[in-house]
Design a protein around this motif. Structure first.
Motif, PDB file in Angstrom:
ATOM      1  N   ALA A  80       0.931  -1.278  -0.123  1.00 27.13           N
ATOM      2  CA  ALA A  80       0.087   0.061   0.010  1.00 27.13           C
ATOM      3  C   ALA A  80       0.803   1.186  -0.082  1.00 27.13           C
ATOM      4  CB  ALA A  80      -0.945  -0.067   1.100  1.00 27.13           C
ATOM      5  N   TYR A  81       1.935   1.246   0.763  1.00 28.87           N
ATOM      6  CA  TYR A  81       3.096   2.407   0.840  1.00 28.87           C
ATOM      7  C   TYR A  81       3.504   2.735  -0.550  1.00 28.87           C
ATOM      8  CZ  TYR A  81       7.022   5.005   2.388  1.00 28.87           C
ATOM      9  OH  TYR A  81       8.008   5.951   2.753  1.00 28.87           O
ATOM     10  N   PHE A  82       3.906   1.582  -1.289  1.00 24.24           N
ATOM     11  CA  PHE A  82       4.432   1.519  -2.718  1.00 24.24           C
ATOM     12  C   PHE A  82       3.526   2.128  -3.522  1.00 24.24           C
ATOM     13  CE2 PHE A  82       7.880  -1.876  -2.346  1.00 24.24           C
ATOM     14  CZ  PHE A  82       8.494  -0.999  -1.513  1.00 24.24           C
ATOM     15  N   VAL A  83       2.220   1.821  -3.572  1.00 24.37           N
ATOM     16  CA  VAL A  83       1.088   2.353  -4.374  1.00 24.37           C
ATOM     17  C   VAL A  83       0.987   3.839  -4.097  1.00 24.37           C
ATOM     18  CG1 VAL A  83      -1.501   2.283  -4.848  1.00 24.37           C
ATOM     19  CG2 VAL A  83      -0.229   0.037  -4.742  1.00 24.37           C
ATOM     20  N   GLU A  84       0.868   4.353  -2.958  1.00 18.42           N
ATOM     21  CA  GLU A  84       0.729   5.515  -2.506  1.00 18.42           C
ATOM     22  C   GLU A  84       1.946   6.330  -2.870  1.00 18.42           C
ATOM     23  OE1 GLU A  84       1.069   7.752   1.705  1.00 18.42           O
ATOM     24  OE2 GLU A  84      -0.362   6.032   1.695  1.00 18.42           O
ATOM     25  N   ASN A  85       3.148   5.859  -3.081  1.00 19.06           N
ATOM     26  CA  ASN A  85       4.415   6.556  -3.368  1.00 19.06           C
ATOM     27  C   ASN A  85       4.950   6.300  -4.732  1.00 19.06           C
ATOM     28  OD1 ASN A  85       5.246   8.549  -0.980  1.00 19.06           O
ATOM     29  ND2 ASN A  85       4.446   6.439  -0.103  1.00 19.06           N
ATOM     30  N   HIS A  86       4.176   5.781  -5.618  1.00 17.39           N
ATOM     31  CA  HIS A  86       4.276   5.543  -6.976  1.00 17.39           C
ATOM     32  C   HIS A  86       5.667   4.686  -7.161  1.00 17.39           C
ATOM     33  CE1 HIS A  86       1.510   8.728  -7.632  1.00 17.39           C
ATOM     34  NE2 HIS A  86       2.307   9.558  -6.586  1.00 17.39           N
ATOM     35  N   VAL A  87       5.859   3.673  -6.238  1.00 19.25           N
ATOM     36  CA  VAL A  87       6.927   2.691  -6.536  1.00 19.25           C
ATOM     37  C   VAL A  87       6.419   1.291  -7.278  1.00 19.25           C
ATOM     38  CG1 VAL A  87       8.685   1.347  -5.507  1.00 19.25           C
ATOM     39  CG2 VAL A  87       8.107   3.449  -4.570  1.00 19.25           C
ATOM     40  N   PRO A  88       6.960   1.102  -8.633  1.00 20.28           N
ATOM     41  CA  PRO A  88       6.409  -0.117  -9.043  1.00 20.28           C
ATOM     42  C   PRO A  88       6.838  -1.333  -8.447  1.00 20.28           C
ATOM     43  CG  PRO A  88       8.145   0.975 -10.500  1.00 20.28           C
ATOM     44  CD  PRO A  88       7.966   1.754  -9.319  1.00 20.28           C
ATOM     45  N   PHE A  89       5.806  -2.466  -8.397  1.00 23.37           N
ATOM     46  CA  PHE A  89       6.102  -3.653  -7.849  1.00 23.37           C
ATOM     47  C   PHE A  89       5.170  -4.628  -8.258  1.00 23.37           C
ATOM     48  CE2 PHE A  89       2.675  -2.107  -5.207  1.00 23.37           C
ATOM     49  CZ  PHE A  89       1.807  -3.261  -5.039  1.00 23.37           C
ATOM     50  N   LYS A  90       5.610  -5.799  -8.043  1.00 28.09           N
ATOM     51  CA  LYS A  90       4.515  -7.175  -8.362  1.00 28.09           C
ATOM     52  C   LYS A  90       4.429  -7.823  -7.459  1.00 28.09           C
ATOM     53  CE  LYS A  90       6.161  -7.236 -13.331  1.00 28.09           C
ATOM     54  NZ  LYS A  90       6.869  -8.123 -14.289  1.00 28.09           N
ATOM     55  N   GLU A  91       3.018  -8.514  -7.245  1.00 27.62           N
ATOM     56  CA  GLU A  91       2.969  -9.315  -6.263  1.00 27.62           C
ATOM     57  C   GLU A  91       3.060 -10.812  -6.891  1.00 27.62           C
ATOM     58  OE1 GLU A  91      -0.336 -10.623  -3.006  1.00 27.62           O
ATOM     59  OE2 GLU A  91      -0.896  -9.051  -4.371  1.00 27.62           O
ATOM     60  N   LYS A  92       3.855 -11.650  -6.237  1.00 28.63           N
ATOM     61  CA  LYS A  92       4.042 -12.838  -6.401  1.00 28.63           C
ATOM     62  C   LYS A  92       4.084 -13.919  -5.448  1.00 28.63           C
ATOM     63  CE  LYS A  92       7.173 -15.746  -9.489  1.00 28.63           C
ATOM     64  NZ  LYS A  92       8.321 -15.784 -10.381  1.00 28.63           N
ATOM     65  N   ASP A  93       3.224 -14.822  -5.403  1.00 33.65           N
ATOM     66  CA  ASP A  93       3.243 -15.854  -4.213  1.00 33.65           C
ATOM     67  C   ASP A  93       3.082 -15.122  -2.955  1.00 33.65           C
ATOM     68  OD1 ASP A  93       3.498 -17.758  -6.043  1.00 33.65           O
ATOM     69  OD2 ASP A  93       5.941 -17.764  -6.047  1.00 33.65           O
TER      70      ASP A  93
ATOM     71  N   GLY B   9       1.719  10.091 -25.410  1.00 30.66           N
ATOM     72  CA  GLY B   9       0.239   9.910 -24.894  1.00 30.66           C
ATOM     73  C   GLY B   9       0.366   8.957 -23.528  1.00 30.66           C
ATOM     74  N   ARG B  10       1.348   8.891 -23.169  1.00 32.81           N
ATOM     75  CA  ARG B  10       1.742   7.979 -21.846  1.00 32.81           C
ATOM     76  C   ARG B  10       2.052   8.841 -20.547  1.00 32.81           C
ATOM     77  NH1 ARG B  10       5.233   3.026 -23.008  1.00 32.81           N
ATOM     78  NH2 ARG B  10       5.334   3.205 -20.702  1.00 32.81           N
ATOM     79  N   LYS B  11       1.347   8.885 -19.715  1.00 33.60           N
ATOM     80  CA  LYS B  11       1.906   9.727 -18.362  1.00 33.60           C
ATOM     81  C   LYS B  11       1.862   8.858 -17.032  1.00 33.60           C
ATOM     82  CE  LYS B  11      -2.539  12.039 -18.267  1.00 33.60           C
ATOM     83  NZ  LYS B  11      -3.239  13.322 -18.105  1.00 33.60           N
ATOM     84  N   GLY B  12       2.795   9.226 -16.110  1.00 37.15           N
ATOM     85  CA  GLY B  12       2.845   8.648 -14.959  1.00 37.15           C
ATOM     86  C   GLY B  12       3.939   9.165 -13.963  1.00 37.15           C
ATOM     87  N   ILE B  13       4.437   8.251 -13.348  1.00 35.24           N
ATOM     88  CA  ILE B  13       5.626   8.603 -12.384  1.00 35.24           C
ATOM     89  C   ILE B  13       7.037   7.698 -12.866  1.00 35.24           C
ATOM     90  CG2 ILE B  13       6.531   9.309 -10.102  1.00 35.24           C
ATOM     91  CD1 ILE B  13       4.290  10.949 -10.627  1.00 35.24           C
ATOM     92  N   PHE B  14       7.869   8.286 -13.239  1.00 35.28           N
ATOM     93  CA  PHE B  14       9.222   7.632 -13.503  1.00 35.28           C
ATOM     94  C   PHE B  14      10.167   7.488 -12.347  1.00 35.28           C
ATOM     95  CE2 PHE B  14      13.593   7.990 -14.843  1.00 35.28           C
ATOM     96  CZ  PHE B  14      13.541   6.979 -15.731  1.00 35.28           C
ATOM     97  N   ASN B  15      10.636   6.156 -12.243  1.00 40.04           N
ATOM     98  CA  ASN B  15      11.486   5.899 -11.084  1.00 40.04           C
ATOM     99  C   ASN B  15      12.658   5.521 -11.784  1.00 40.04           C
ATOM    100  OD1 ASN B  15      10.045   5.319  -8.163  1.00 40.04           O
ATOM    101  ND2 ASN B  15       8.556   5.002 -10.109  1.00 40.04           N
ATOM    102  N   SER B  16      13.837   6.347 -11.077  1.00 34.42           N
ATOM    103  CA  SER B  16      15.074   5.842 -11.651  1.00 34.42           C
ATOM    104  C   SER B  16      16.091   5.427 -10.521  1.00 34.42           C
ATOM    105  CB  SER B  16      15.984   6.903 -12.218  1.00 34.42           C
ATOM    106  OG  SER B  16      17.105   6.747 -12.859  1.00 34.42           O
TER     107      SER B  16
END
Length: 164
Positions: free
Chosen positions: A46-59, A115-122
């Motif tokens: 939830a913290y990652f979603v709120e702070n625009h950090v991409p992640f995947k949920e696996k198992d 045409g794409r927008k969002g938050i970039f993480n580097s």
């Protein structure tokens, strides 16, 4: 959306993949990146979603893959990822092994391109707080000498011509 560019600290990552010394071609697209991957607690999702950090949920685990492109959008080199130990002293990134723990800093900024927008993480920096030293890959491993060394033909009644 109005987003102010920032450096964002991600804490408590258990690293399971590190490629921070030599950029590699991401998905054979021609985009070369430095990358580190790890697991975080499920509570951090939830913290990652709120702070625009991409992640995947696996198992049932939170998997985060942090990357830094080799080149900026204007073609200038992006430079290396800063890697330090728990005392903020430089650390050789090639010794980071699976199971190492630490923190990471990503630079985040808003983008709106084609045409794409969002938050970039580097990925900017990695701190290793608990190092599990990488000791080499499968190519460094040798078999024990166990004797033998001869090939015994099978007792099959067929000959090689029957196999084709």
């Amino acid at each position: 959306m109005e987003f102010t560019p920032r450096n964002f600290l991600i804490k408590d990552i258990s690293y399971n993949y590190s490629r921070l010394t030599t950029p590699h071609d991401q998905f054979n697209t021609g985009t070369r990146v430095l990358e580190i991957q790890g697991e975080c607690s499920k509570d951090q999702m939830a913290y990652f979603v709120e702070n625009h950090v991409p992640f995947k949920e696996k198992d049932g685990k939170c998997i985060v893959s942090l990357k830094r492109k080799e080149f900026r959008s204007n073609g200038d080199p992006n430079g290396p990822v800063r890697v330090v130990d728990g005392k903020n002293q430089p650390l050789d990134p090639s010794i980071i092994g699976n199971g190492s723990k630490g923190n990471a800093i990503v630079y985040q900024m808003e983008y709106n391109t084609a045409g794409r927008k969002g938050i970039f993480n580097s990925l900017t920096a990695v701190q290793i707080t608990d190092l599990v030293e990488y000791t080499g890959g499968a190519n460094d491993m040798e078999f024990d000498i166990v004797g033998g060394g001869t090939v015994t033909p099978s007792n099959s009644a067929s000959n090689d011509a029957d196999l084709f």
